[in-house]
Design a protein around this motif. Sequence first.
Motif, mmCIF file in Angstrom:
data_model
loop_
_atom_site.group_PDB
_atom_site.id
_atom_site.type_symbol
_atom_site.label_atom_id
_atom_site.label_comp_id
_atom_site.label_asym_id
_atom_site.label_seq_id
_atom_site.Cartn_x
_atom_site.Cartn_y
_atom_site.Cartn_z
ATOM 1 N N LEU A 1 -10.145 0.146 1.133
ATOM 2 C CA LEU A 1 -9.952 1.094 0.032
ATOM 3 C C LEU A 1 -9.216 2.349 0.502
ATOM 4 O O LEU A 1 -8.310 2.840 -0.174
ATOM 5 N N LEU A 2 -9.598 2.867 1.668
ATOM 6 C CA LEU A 2 -8.917 4.048 2.193
ATOM 7 C C LEU A 2 -7.462 3.747 2.538
ATOM 8 O O LEU A 2 -6.583 4.581 2.306
ATOM 9 N N GLU A 3 -7.196 2.560 3.082
ATOM 10 C CA GLU A 3 -5.816 2.208 3.407
ATOM 11 C C GLU A 3 -4.951 2.176 2.161
ATOM 12 O O GLU A 3 -3.816 2.661 2.158
ATOM 13 N N VAL A 4 -5.483 1.621 1.062
ATOM 14 C CA VAL A 4 -4.738 1.602 -0.194
ATOM 15 C C VAL A 4 -4.483 3.025 -0.674
ATOM 16 O O VAL A 4 -3.366 3.387 -1.040
ATOM 17 N N LEU A 5 -5.512 3.856 -0.636
ATOM 18 C CA LEU A 5 -5.384 5.243 -1.069
ATOM 19 C C LEU A 5 -4.404 6.002 -0.183
ATOM 20 O O LEU A 5 -3.528 6.718 -0.673
ATOM 21 N N TRP A 6 -4.515 5.814 1.134
ATOM 22 C CA TRP A 6 -3.625 6.511 2.063
ATOM 23 C C TRP A 6 -2.179 6.068 1.872
ATOM 24 O O TRP A 6 -1.267 6.872 1.968
ATOM 25 N N GLU A 7 -1.960 4.781 1.637
ATOM 26 C CA GLU A 7 -0.596 4.293 1.446
ATOM 27 C C GLU A 7 0.034 4.906 0.209
ATOM 28 O O GLU A 7 1.212 5.225 0.210
ATOM 29 N N ARG A 8 -0.758 5.095 -0.842
ATOM 30 C CA ARG A 8 -0.227 5.761 -2.036
ATOM 31 C C ARG A 8 0.253 7.165 -1.663
ATOM 32 O O ARG A 8 1.300 7.598 -2.121
ATOM 33 N N GLY A 9 -0.531 7.868 -0.848
ATOM 34 C CA GLY A 9 -0.142 9.201 -0.410
ATOM 35 C C GLY A 9 1.067 9.174 0.494
ATOM 36 O O GLY A 9 1.963 10.000 0.388
ATOM 37 N N ARG A 10 1.112 8.190 1.396
ATOM 38 C CA ARG A 10 2.228 8.118 2.339
ATOM 39 C C ARG A 10 3.528 7.760 1.625
ATOM 40 O O ARG A 10 4.581 8.294 1.932
ATOM 41 N N ASP A 11 3.455 6.843 0.656
ATOM 42 C CA ASP A 11 4.657 6.425 -0.058
ATOM 43 C C ASP A 11 5.324 7.583 -0.779
ATOM 44 O O ASP A 11 6.527 7.589 -0.969
ATOM 45 N N ALA A 12 4.537 8.565 -1.183
ATOM 46 C CA ALA A 12 5.073 9.692 -1.942
ATOM 47 C C ALA A 12 5.586 10.817 -1.052
ATOM 48 O O ALA A 12 6.135 11.783 -1.552
ATOM 49 N N VAL A 13 5.429 10.710 0.264
ATOM 50 C CA VAL A 13 5.712 11.842 1.136
ATOM 51 C C VAL A 13 7.167 11.970 1.531
ATOM 52 O O VAL A 13 7.785 12.983 1.330
ATOM 53 N N SER A 14 7.737 10.998 2.133
ATOM 54 C CA SER A 14 9.005 11.196 2.804
ATOM 55 C C SER A 14 9.843 9.941 2.754
ATOM 56 O O SER A 14 9.342 8.846 2.595
ATOM 57 N N SER A 15 11.126 10.117 2.932
ATOM 58 C CA SER A 15 12.010 8.963 3.003
ATOM 59 C C SER A 15 11.949 8.313 4.375
ATOM 60 O O SER A 15 12.525 7.257 4.575
ATOM 61 N N SER A 16 11.244 8.922 5.334
ATOM 62 C CA SER A 16 11.131 8.325 6.664
ATOM 63 C C SER A 16 9.658 8.164 7.043
ATOM 64 O O SER A 16 9.150 8.872 7.898
ATOM 65 N N PRO A 17 8.958 7.218 6.382
ATOM 66 C CA PRO A 17 7.552 7.025 6.723
ATOM 67 C C PRO A 17 7.412 6.467 8.141
ATOM 68 O O PRO A 17 8.340 5.870 8.674
ATOM 69 N N VAL A 18 6.270 6.698 8.708
ATOM 70 C CA VAL A 18 6.007 6.223 10.060
ATOM 71 C C VAL A 18 4.948 5.129 10.002
ATOM 72 O O VAL A 18 4.178 5.032 9.045
ATOM 73 N N SER A 19 4.901 4.330 11.050
ATOM 74 C CA SER A 19 3.897 3.273 11.124
ATOM 75 C C SER A 19 2.524 3.880 11.418
ATOM 76 O O SER A 19 2.416 5.047 11.794
ATOM 77 N N ALA A 20 1.501 3.064 11.282
ATOM 78 C CA ALA A 20 0.139 3.530 11.573
ATOM 79 C C ALA A 20 0.025 3.973 13.033
ATOM 80 O O ALA A 20 -0.619 4.982 13.336
ATOM 81 N N SER A 21 0.655 3.254 13.948
ATOM 82 C CA SER A 21 0.612 3.616 15.366
ATOM 83 C C SER A 21 1.323 4.947 15.611
ATOM 84 O O SER A 21 0.848 5.790 16.373
#
Length: 168
Positions: A25-45
């Motif tokens: 559930l947190l991963e889904v929520l976090w991905e929604r936040g990450r998708d909206a942030v930047s044109s250069s997202p980073v991997s989890a690592s």
Amino acid sequence: MGVNAAPQHRRPPDAAQAAGEVIELLEVLWERGRDAVSSSPVSASQLRVLYSLDRDEGINLRTLGEILGSAPSSVSRLCDRLQAIGFVERAQSPFSRRELELKLTGRGRAYLAELRARREAAMCTAIAAMPPAQREALVEGLKGFRTAVEATTPVHRPVMRPGAAQSA
């Protein structure tokens, strides 16, 4: 033939299963936040590297590898990628000419700040949609979770850099 056991999804969740559900559930929520942030997202690592450098500014590759539990070559590649997108910089250590310090750039700090703000907004939206009794239950559950984590997690000690004075 014997009687079949109840299917897995009908059993009451144990701690590992509950943890898995919370993580998903947190991963889904976090991905929604990450998708909206930047044109250069980073991997989890790479994000773990950014969080580590945010907490322990100026550490070297070896120390970062210990924190992440990763091989030096993997850590070096992660940092290379983060440096290429302008989130991390390497600087000469003031304590040792043989070591380089890793630091977040202004762009890396801005990315983390925006990511955290988006994630907080997503979390607040979800929590606001919950009925008051469920919000209270969530708060109580999280208090219990914090207590359990504090009881089972070793204390993170500050990183001593070579050449730093130790207090007696």
